[in-house]
Structure formats: C-alpha cells, structure tokens
Scaffold this motif. Structure first.
Motif: not given
Length: 148
Positions: A77-79, A82-98, A113-122
């Motif tokens: 999706t890097v390709q 940013g099209e089709g995505f809306e960023v709702l926060a900023s780098e450096g923001d403190r966020v709560e889980a959820g 034509g891209r796979c929408p699967v979402c890896p979540v990695v430790a």
C-alpha cells in the motif's frame, strides 16, 4: 506485559499467511495479521504510547516501556502514496490504546489490486514473547495478543 489490541475489525491470521516475506518470515518481529472487514473504517492505536512513525498506510506506536508495535494497513500500500488513507493523528502524538490513527477503506485497497491484510507486529521481539494469540473474528479494540 503489553496487551496489544486489534487496530481493525476482521479475522485474526497467522503472520505466516501474509503474502509478503518481510512479515510472513517474521523479519521485523512476531505478531498477528488481520484480514479486515471490507468496509470503511478507522485503524486505532494498538497500545498506549507515542506515535514515532506515521505514514498513511502504516504507523508505529511505542509504549512507555519502549516496546514498539507496527500496524501496516495492507500489503504494497506504500505504492498508493497515501491515496485512500486519511491520517487522523501526527508523529509525536501521545495516543491511548483504541484511539483512531488512520481512516481507510480495505475494499478500495483490494479493488486497486492490493492485499488489504493488516500485519500487527511486536517490533524486535522474540517469537516466544507473543502469547494469548487471538483466533478467528476480532473487533476493533479487542485483545489481539499479549507481549510478555
């Protein structure tokens, strides 16, 4: 111990099922993937902490304990540049889980034509550190896995 929440709703999958060797071979760390529901939604922070990297298609939240969790919205999706995505926060923001971080539509990713699967990695964790792994359907904000 860090409880990692599902950033999106869908079905939990093993990382080895992700069609990208960086994730499927665990090169960046262990975790899970989510086959997302095909409707517009918001990806949320999987843990409380600071957003240290934020791209429209991916973000990393680092908790107060220094542990970072990567959420990648789809494969290649890097390709989309940013099209089709809306960023709702900023780098450096403190966020709560959820807390919403990015709005997106997995159906549009798939239609493009891209796979929408979402890896979540430790990031940089050892495989044995990821336990209590979810299986099957998950809602946004459900426990996905525990990082011990």
């Amino acid at each position: 111990m860090t409880t990692v929440l599902a950033p999106v709703a869908g079905a939990a999958l093993a990382l080895r099922a992700v069609p990208d060797p960086v994730f499927s071979q665990g090169l960046v760390g262990p975790g899970l993937a989510i086959e997302p529901v095909r409707e517009p939604g918001r990806a949320v922070a999987p843990i409380a902490g600071t957003i240290v990297k934020l791209h429209p298609h991916a973000f990393v939240v680092v908790g107060d304990d220094g542990r970072g969790v990567l959420v990648h919205l789809g494969i290649d999706t890097v390709q989309l540049r940013g099209e089709g995505f809306e960023v709702l926060a900023s780098e450096g923001d403190r966020v709560e889980a959820g807390q919403p971080v990015v709005a997106w539509n997995p159906a549009e990713v798939e239609a493009g034509g891209r796979c929408p699967v979402c890896p979540v990695v430790a990031l940089d964790a050892v495989a044995e550190a990821v336990t209590r792994i979810a299986d099957g359907p998950v809602d946004t904000g459900d426990e996905l896995f525990v990082w011990t």
